[in-house]
Motif scaffolding. Structure first.
Motif, mmCIF file in Angstrom:
data_model
loop_
_atom_site.group_PDB
_atom_site.id
_atom_site.type_symbol
_atom_site.label_atom_id
_atom_site.label_comp_id
_atom_site.label_asym_id
_atom_site.label_seq_id
_atom_site.Cartn_x
_atom_site.Cartn_y
_atom_site.Cartn_z
ATOM 1 N N ASP A 1 0.745 -0.998 -0.005
ATOM 2 C CA ASP A 1 0.025 -0.086 -0.182
ATOM 3 C C ASP A 1 0.741 1.262 -0.096
ATOM 4 N N LYS A 2 1.810 1.448 0.702
ATOM 5 C CA LYS A 2 2.785 2.358 0.857
ATOM 6 C C LYS A 2 3.627 2.587 -0.459
ATOM 7 N N THR B 1 1.137 4.192 -3.000
ATOM 8 C CA THR B 1 0.961 5.576 -2.923
ATOM 9 C C THR B 1 2.177 6.221 -3.439
ATOM 10 N N TRP B 2 3.494 5.873 -3.269
ATOM 11 C CA TRP B 2 4.738 6.225 -4.006
ATOM 12 C C TRP B 2 4.598 6.444 -5.527
ATOM 13 N N SER C 1 2.019 6.340 -7.421
ATOM 14 C CA SER C 1 0.785 7.133 -7.838
ATOM 15 C C SER C 1 1.638 8.491 -8.111
ATOM 16 N N THR C 2 2.520 9.032 -7.097
ATOM 17 C CA THR C 2 3.143 10.233 -7.317
ATOM 18 C C THR C 2 4.005 10.180 -8.419
ATOM 19 N N ARG D 1 -6.159 6.792 -8.076
ATOM 20 C CA ARG D 1 -4.725 7.015 -7.927
ATOM 21 C C ARG D 1 -3.946 6.750 -8.946
#
Length: 253
Positions: A146-147, A150-151, A153-154, A194
């Motif tokens: 999950d972490k 998130t990265w 996605s950026t 995302r």
């Protein structure tokens, strides 16, 4: 006939080298296992040699770092292969110690890297593909994945594509690996907010490299690229399998 000639060439290479594909890069065994499994051959008996046996040596497998561990998991899980017993004096490979090795290498920002100190998209996406089978049953894996998502996605560009790292041009290979990773996790890359930038999703990003004949490495390239084309097509195969309700690309059970 092509499949058979490939199998025979691997068997010939093993015979000529006493069963050794590489003494330092054990991804050679993992990738060959994946290829043979995809073609319907038994990698435990290739001209009398067991290609799974080298993967039993944990220290040898992880000598290549995260890349070695990730490829070993992909190969072993591609057909639920049992890991052979390691010879005396060596550390036995298990799925658990491969997963733990990978988790321990995650960087603070959420990604993984092949080398250096900065996370890179390609390695992070490869790791997610390897960890995907453990996502629903291992809390530590779930948190790490999950972490990483998130990265990732950026890191997505405004046209839906990805570059290996910040500050460089997008490539078909980086975009393809993210697409495969999302499909491995059961994430529809065309529907997850995302991974949509300016209404462009990852599949859109990948298709920007398509010339109508094959795929370029980068948009500015004048010619198509063999590796970019190979990875892009198997990424699209992964997407087709996801949308068709079929098993993941590397799940050959």
């Amino acid at each position: 006939s092509f499949k058979d000639s490939y199998f025979q060439s691997v068997a010939k290479t093993l015979k000529e080298n006493d069963g050794v594909l590489s003494s330092s890069r054990y991804t050679e065994y993992s990738r060959t296992i994946l290829a043979l499994t995809a073609l319907g051959y038994d990698p435990s008996n290739v001209g009398g040699y067991n290609l799974l046996a080298p993967l039993a040596d944990f220290k040898a497998v992880t000598k290549q770092g995260v890349n070695g561990a990730a490829y070993a998991l992909l190969a072993l899980d591609s057909h639920g292969y049992e890991i052979p017993a390691v010879s005396d004096g060596k550390t036995q490979t298990t799925r658990e110690n491969l997963v733990r090795f990978i988790l321990d290498k995650q960087l603070a920002g959420g990604g993984w890297n092949f080398s250096g100190t900065a996370a890179d998209v390609d390695m992070t996406a490869m790791v997610l593909q390897a960890l995907a089978p453990y996502y629903k049953t291992n809390e530590a894996v779930k948190a790490a994945v999950d972490k990483a998502l998130t990265w990732l996605s950026t890191m997505q560009k405004s046209d839906g594509s990805f570059a290996e790292m910040a500050g460089v041009a997008s490539s078909s290979e980086s975009t393809a690996q993210v697409l495969v990773a999302l499909c491995a996790l059961g994430i529809d890359p065309t529907a997850d907010a995302r991974f949509a930038k300016n209404s462009f999703h990852v599949v859109d990003g990948l298709l920007t490299f398509y010339t109508g004949e094959a795929f370029k490495h980068q948009i500015a390239d004048a010619t198509v690229d063999q590796m970019g084309t190979e990875q892009s097509y198997y990424a699209l195969a992964a997407y087709m399998r996801l949308t068709g309700g079929r098993s993941f690309l590397y799940d050959m059970n």
